[in-house]
Design an enzyme around this catalytic site. Structure first.
Site, PDB file in Angstrom:
ATOM      1  CG  ASN A 171      10.607   3.593  -3.764  1.00  0.00           C
ATOM      2  OD1 ASN A 171      10.495   4.972  -3.432  1.00  0.00           O
ATOM      3  ND2 ASN A 171       9.697   2.741  -3.313  1.00  0.00           N
ATOM      4  CG  HIS A 207       4.630   3.609   3.557  1.00  0.00           C
ATOM      5  ND1 HIS A 207       2.912   4.049   2.825  1.00  0.00           N
ATOM      6  CD2 HIS A 207       4.844   2.493   2.336  1.00  0.00           C
ATOM      7  CE1 HIS A 207       3.648   3.248   2.003  1.00  0.00           C
ATOM      8  NE2 HIS A 207       4.521   2.998   1.773  1.00  0.00           N
ATOM      9  CG  ASP A 238       0.614   5.832   4.471  1.00  0.00           C
ATOM     10  OD1 ASP A 238       0.593   4.556   3.401  1.00  0.00           O
ATOM     11  OD2 ASP A 238       1.460   5.908   4.784  1.00  0.00           O
TER      12      ASP A 238
HETATM   13  C1  XIL Z   1       1.128  -1.971  -0.885  1.00  0.00           C
HETATM   14  C2  XIL Z   1      -0.286  -1.913  -2.393  1.00  0.00           C
HETATM   15  O1  XIL Z   1      -0.490  -0.704  -1.562  1.00  0.00           O
HETATM   16  C3  XIL Z   1      -0.593  -3.228  -2.003  1.00  0.00           C
HETATM   17  O2  XIL Z   1      -2.238  -2.494  -2.398  1.00  0.00           O
HETATM   18  C4  XIL Z   1      -0.326  -4.091  -1.746  1.00  0.00           C
HETATM   19  O3  XIL Z   1      -1.070  -5.228  -1.732  1.00  0.00           O
HETATM   20  C5  XIL Z   1       0.986  -4.068  -1.422  1.00  0.00           C
HETATM   21  O4  XIL Z   1       2.022  -3.188  -1.773  1.00  0.00           O
HETATM   22  N1  XIL Z   1       5.932  -0.384  -0.456  1.00  0.00           N
HETATM   23  C6  XIL Z   1       5.731  -0.454  -1.182  1.00  0.00           C
HETATM   24  C7  XIL Z   1       4.563  -0.886  -2.549  1.00  0.00           C
HETATM   25  O5  XIL Z   1       6.665  -0.088  -2.048  1.00  0.00           O
HETATM   26  O6  XIL Z   1       4.463  -1.337  -3.668  1.00  0.00           O
HETATM   27  C8  XIL Z   1       3.333  -1.634  -1.285  1.00  0.00           C
HETATM   28  O7  XIL Z   1       2.385  -1.063  -1.909  1.00  0.00           O
HETATM   29  C9  XIL Z   1       3.104  -0.258  -0.146  1.00  0.00           C
HETATM   30  C10 XIL Z   1       5.342  -0.401   0.577  1.00  0.00           C
END
Ligand code: XIL
Length: 323
Positions: A171, A207, A238
């Site tokens: 991932n 993201h 998102d």
């Molecule tokens: C993020 C969470 O959404 C937050 O709540 C936490 O504080 C930090 O991690 N990539 C990932 C996720 O693989 O695990 C992360 O999630 C966002 C970025």
């Protein structure tokens, strides 16, 4: 209208959401939306190393077991996030002192204890998360420092030994935005799989922002992944709309509609992925107020499908209307 439309019933692949369990159990409309709109669940934080393996030799299953029971009772898939990462590690792993053999034993015990515990309950694991830097070099993490790049292969092989059926994913983020990083990831994973390392799929986190990467780049990356023989999971979708962190007390109609179009195009493109390579699309949170984007990046943003009052946004309505 959340009472009738069920998002996951509009497509032939799982539609997931990342959840925090305390909200899930006792907070309508959050719990109603999760229950009604999604058929796959990822734990946003409680299945990360610091939560499941807080002290050497001590595993904490409580919260994650409850979430697994919720998924079973509500016929939802549970996706395991994440076994090996450089963030949200417990302090004891960060401080662990040992030779290569000791680190190998630590990695094996960690992976195999967790995967064994959830065997039959977790459909797929993010075995390794974010192992590469943006320039395509391997990230220097405790795992890489003590085991070299072999930690990735080891993690996948140990996970497969513990669960013959779970789909095993690598991932990462910016795979669409960053060709250098994408090339490094695809090269390594293709090489590892060619020598028999059990890697089933790649999670592109997703993201993204309205406008970048271009949806076409996102779709091209999705297609490169499955054409390389890996299942593709859009694992943390998102769609932000405030890249420069301006004051943004509310989202504009224009941005909400652009966001809706981006998400609809991604769903329509994902539908074209051959079913044997579809693992699904997972949103990284329920409502805008829950989004990590606001807290982690400390900026106003409106990246998800439901607004601060958990009302359906144009992105949700457009999917229900056009899928
Ligand atoms: C993020 C969470 O959404 C937050 O709540 C936490 O504080 C930090 O991690 N990539 C990932 C996720 O693989 O695990 C992360 O999630 C966002 C970025």
């Amino acid at each position: 209208d959340l009472s009738s439309g069920r998002l996951y019933q509009k497509v032939n692949f799982p539609v997931g959401v990342a959840v925090e369990p305390e909200a899930l159990y006792n907070l309508p409309p959050y719990s109603n939306i999760v229950q009604g709109q999604y058929n796959s669940i990822t734990a946003e934080t409680i299945m990360k190393p610091e939560h499941l393996h807080p002290f050497e030799g001590v595993y904490f299953w409580g919260e994650a077991d409850s979430l697994a029971r919720y998924c079973e009772a509500n016929n939802k898939r549970l996706h395991g996030h994440t076994l090996i990462w450089h963030q949200q590690l417990p302090q004891w792993i960060i401080n662990f002192e040992g030779d290569r053999a000791a680190w190998d034993a630590l990695l094996k015990d960690h992976v195999q204890t967790i995967v064994t515990h959830f065997r039959g309950q977790v459909s797929g694991w993010d075995v390794v998360n974010e192992a590469f830097n943006d320039d395509g070099t391997m990230r220097s993490t405790v795992w890489h420092e003590h085991l070299g790049s072999s930690y990735i292969e080891k993690a996948f092989r140990y996970a497969r030994e513990a669960d013959p059926d779970a789909k095993l994913f690598y991932n990462d983020y910016s795979l669409a935005l960053n060709p250098k990083k994408r090339r490094a990831v695809m090269t390594l994973l293709t090489d590892l799989r060619a020598k028999g390392v059990p890697i089933d799929g790649i999670g592109m986190q997703g993201h993204i922002f309205i406008g970048f990467p271009e949806v076409s780049e996102f779709v091209n990356t999705m297609n490169e992944i499955w054409r390389s023989g890996f299942s593709v999971h859009v694992s943390e979708l998102d769609v932000s709309m405030n890249p420069f962190g301006r004051e943004m007390p509310q989202a504009s109609e224009t941005d909400l509609n652009r966001q809706a179009n981006v998400i609809l195009q991604i769903f329509q493109a994902y539908r074209q992925v051959p079913s044997q390579f579809q693992y699904g699309i997972t949103f990284w949170g329920v409502g805008d107020a829950d989004s990590w984007i606001r807290s982690y990046f400390a900026r106003d943003d409106y990246p998800l499908m439901f607004d601060d009052q958990y009302r359906a946004k144009p992105a949700y309505c457009k999917l229900l209307e056009h899928l």
